[in-house]
Design an enzyme around this catalytic site. Structure first.
Site, PDB file in Angstrom:
ATOM      1  N   LYS A 159       0.880  -1.164   0.000  1.00 18.52           N
ATOM      2  CA  LYS A 159       0.000   0.000   0.000  1.00 18.52           C
ATOM      3  C   LYS A 159       0.922   1.219   0.000  1.00 18.52           C
ATOM      4  O   LYS A 159       1.249   1.773   1.051  1.00 18.52           O
ATOM      5  CB  LYS A 159      -0.914  -0.036   1.225  1.00 18.52           C
ATOM      6  CG  LYS A 159      -2.113   0.862   1.110  1.00 18.52           C
ATOM      7  CD  LYS A 159      -3.122   0.559   2.201  1.00 18.52           C
ATOM      8  CE  LYS A 159      -4.217   1.602   2.235  1.00 18.52           C
ATOM      9  NZ  LYS A 159      -5.030   1.660   1.023  1.00 18.52           N
TER      10      LYS A 159
HETATM   11  N1  PPE Z   1      -7.555  -2.398  -2.706  1.00 18.13           N
HETATM   12  C1  PPE Z   1      -6.989  -1.180  -2.730  1.00 18.13           C
HETATM   13  C2  PPE Z   1      -6.241  -0.763  -3.937  1.00 18.13           C
HETATM   14  C3  PPE Z   1      -7.119  -0.347  -1.616  1.00 18.13           C
HETATM   15  O1  PPE Z   1      -6.558   0.855  -1.625  1.00 18.13           O
HETATM   16  C4  PPE Z   1      -7.853  -0.786  -0.492  1.00 18.13           C
HETATM   17  C5  PPE Z   1      -8.021   0.095   0.695  1.00 18.13           C
HETATM   18  C6  PPE Z   1      -8.420  -2.079  -0.518  1.00 18.13           C
HETATM   19  C7  PPE Z   1      -8.248  -2.855  -1.651  1.00 18.13           C
HETATM   20  C8  PPE Z   1      -9.148  -2.648   0.664  1.00 18.13           C
HETATM   21  O2  PPE Z   1      -8.244  -2.926   1.713  1.00 18.13           O
HETATM   22  P1  PPE Z   1      -8.683  -2.909   3.254  1.00 18.13           P
HETATM   23  O3  PPE Z   1      -8.925  -1.491   3.607  1.00 18.13           O
HETATM   24  O4  PPE Z   1      -7.530  -3.498   3.961  1.00 18.13           O
HETATM   25  O5  PPE Z   1      -9.896  -3.722   3.358  1.00 18.13           O
HETATM   26  N2  PPE Z   1      -8.129   1.474   0.421  1.00 18.13           N
HETATM   27  C9  PPE Z   1      -7.908   2.441   1.475  1.00 18.13           C
HETATM   28  C10 PPE Z   1      -7.691   3.827   0.923  1.00 18.13           C
HETATM   29  C11 PPE Z   1      -8.851   4.471   0.258  1.00 18.13           C
HETATM   30  C12 PPE Z   1      -8.548   5.903  -0.104  1.00 18.13           C
HETATM   31  O6  PPE Z   1      -9.343   6.485  -0.855  1.00 18.13           O
HETATM   32  O7  PPE Z   1      -7.553   6.463   0.354  1.00 18.13           O
HETATM   33  C13 PPE Z   1      -8.992   2.393   2.536  1.00 18.13           C
HETATM   34  O8  PPE Z   1     -10.058   1.808   2.309  1.00 18.13           O
HETATM   35  O9  PPE Z   1      -8.761   2.924   3.620  1.00 18.13           O
END
Ligand code: PPE
Length: 306
Positions: A159
């Site tokens: 991330k």
């Molecule tokens: N894929 C991506 C690319 C992603 O950024 C997130 C979280 C997820 C899947 C889901 O991961 P999780 O939060 O562990 O379930 N995206 C973060 C950032 C969003 C933003 O706009 O900034 C979030 O949901 O916090």
């Protein structure tokens, strides 16, 4: 929606006033996207505020750092404690938490190794990511012409801030075309994920979601939903899927810390329909669990006010 300001932000071990949490314009990460971050939510429970899967998020932050040769100068324990201190100081209950570790000010150029690694944690109230309406009635998405980054371009498992240039292009393309959100395909053409969400497909009483090799970020909400769905008696399979199989889905939904469990009611102008019974059941369970309503999952909650 503008960020709702609170009092303090944690920066490199100290609490600074919100308006003073500043960086130099020659900060390495601003120029090259050399940062790693997390998104975490804290929910109001009957026992006060509780952070959802805090340790798991901080461990993923460490992994993201490792993938970029960044040694984060705090332990997982220290970061978890700092997060809870910050929430208390700001007297927050429900909030979104954004830890970030980044290459700071020092040298310019593509060799980042001599720059300091700065760490900050901010928390503020943040409502439904894709709108309250979206959470209830579902959203409309469009398959992006931008492919999701692939494992030999950038590590999808990290991330990292720079990697979100890819997500932003997909997101803006979908907004410009009149949709709420994008769906990205992987380098092979199979379904990957949204710009900031994982995707689930319901067909019959089986749930499907793309596997790690489909260039996804391994979402913590994805993992939670897989567990909850299995505990509710559903079969959950990680499987490569084509876009057409999504058009024929019974139900579709996104998961993510920000997006929580957001139903999808239309994809590429194919109607999926109003949020279906399984999506509604899983969404309700997710909110029950995050709000401390199910004892079986109390290990996922880290209480802020013991
Ligand atoms: N894929 C991506 C690319 C992603 O950024 C997130 C979280 C997820 C899947 C889901 O991961 P999780 O939060 O562990 O379930 N995206 C973060 C950032 C969003 C933003 O706009 O900034 C979030 O949901 O916090």
């Amino acid at each position: 929606m503008p960020i709702q300001e609170v009092e303090k932000i944690w920066m490199n071990g100290t609490l600074v006033d919100w308006g003073e949490a500043k960086i130099h314009v020659l900060t390495h990460a601003l120029h090259y996207g050399s940062g790693v971050f997390e998104g975490i939510r804290c929910y109001k429970t009957s026992k006060g505020a509780a952070v959802f899967r805090l340790r798991d998020h901080m461990m993923r932050l460490m992994d993201s750092g490792k993938l970029y040769f960044m040694k984060i100068p705090y332990s997982v324990e220290e970061l978890c404690k700092a997060t809870k201190d910050l929430i208390r100081v700001n007297k927050l209950s429900g909030c979104y938490i954004r830890p970030i570790a980044y290459r700071g000010y020092g040298e310019m150029g593509l060799n980042p190794l001599k720059n300091p690694i700065d760490v900050a944690i901010a928390a503020w109230p943040w409502g439904a990511y894709l709108g309250e309406e979206g959470l209830k009635k579902g959203i409309r998405i469009k398959t992006s012409s931008f492919q999701r980054i692939s494992p030999n371009v950038l590590p999808p498992l990290a991330k990292a801030t720079g990697q979100y240039a890819n997500s932003i292009l997909a997101k803006v393309e979908s907004l410009n075309a009149g949709y709420d959100e994008a769906l990205m395909l992987d380098y092979r053409g199979y379904v990957s994920e949204g710009p900031g969400e994982n995707i689930f497909v319901v067909k019959g009483d089986v749930l499907y979601t793309p596997p790690e090799h489909a260039s996804i970020l391994k979402g913590i909400t994805r993992d939670s939903v897989m567990t909850l769905a299995m505990d509710l008696g559903y079969q959950v399979l990680e499987r490569d899927m084509t876009r057409a199989s999504l058009y024929l889905a019974d139900e579709l939904f996104f998961t993510g810390t920000a997006a929580e469990v957001t139903p999808i009611r239309e994809i590429d102008n194919y109607s999926i329909g109003a949020p279906g019974p399984i999506t509604r059941e899983i969404q309700a369970k997710f909110f029950e669990v995050t709000k401390g309503g199910d004892e079986r999952y109390k290990a996922w909650l880290d209480h802020v006010y013991p």
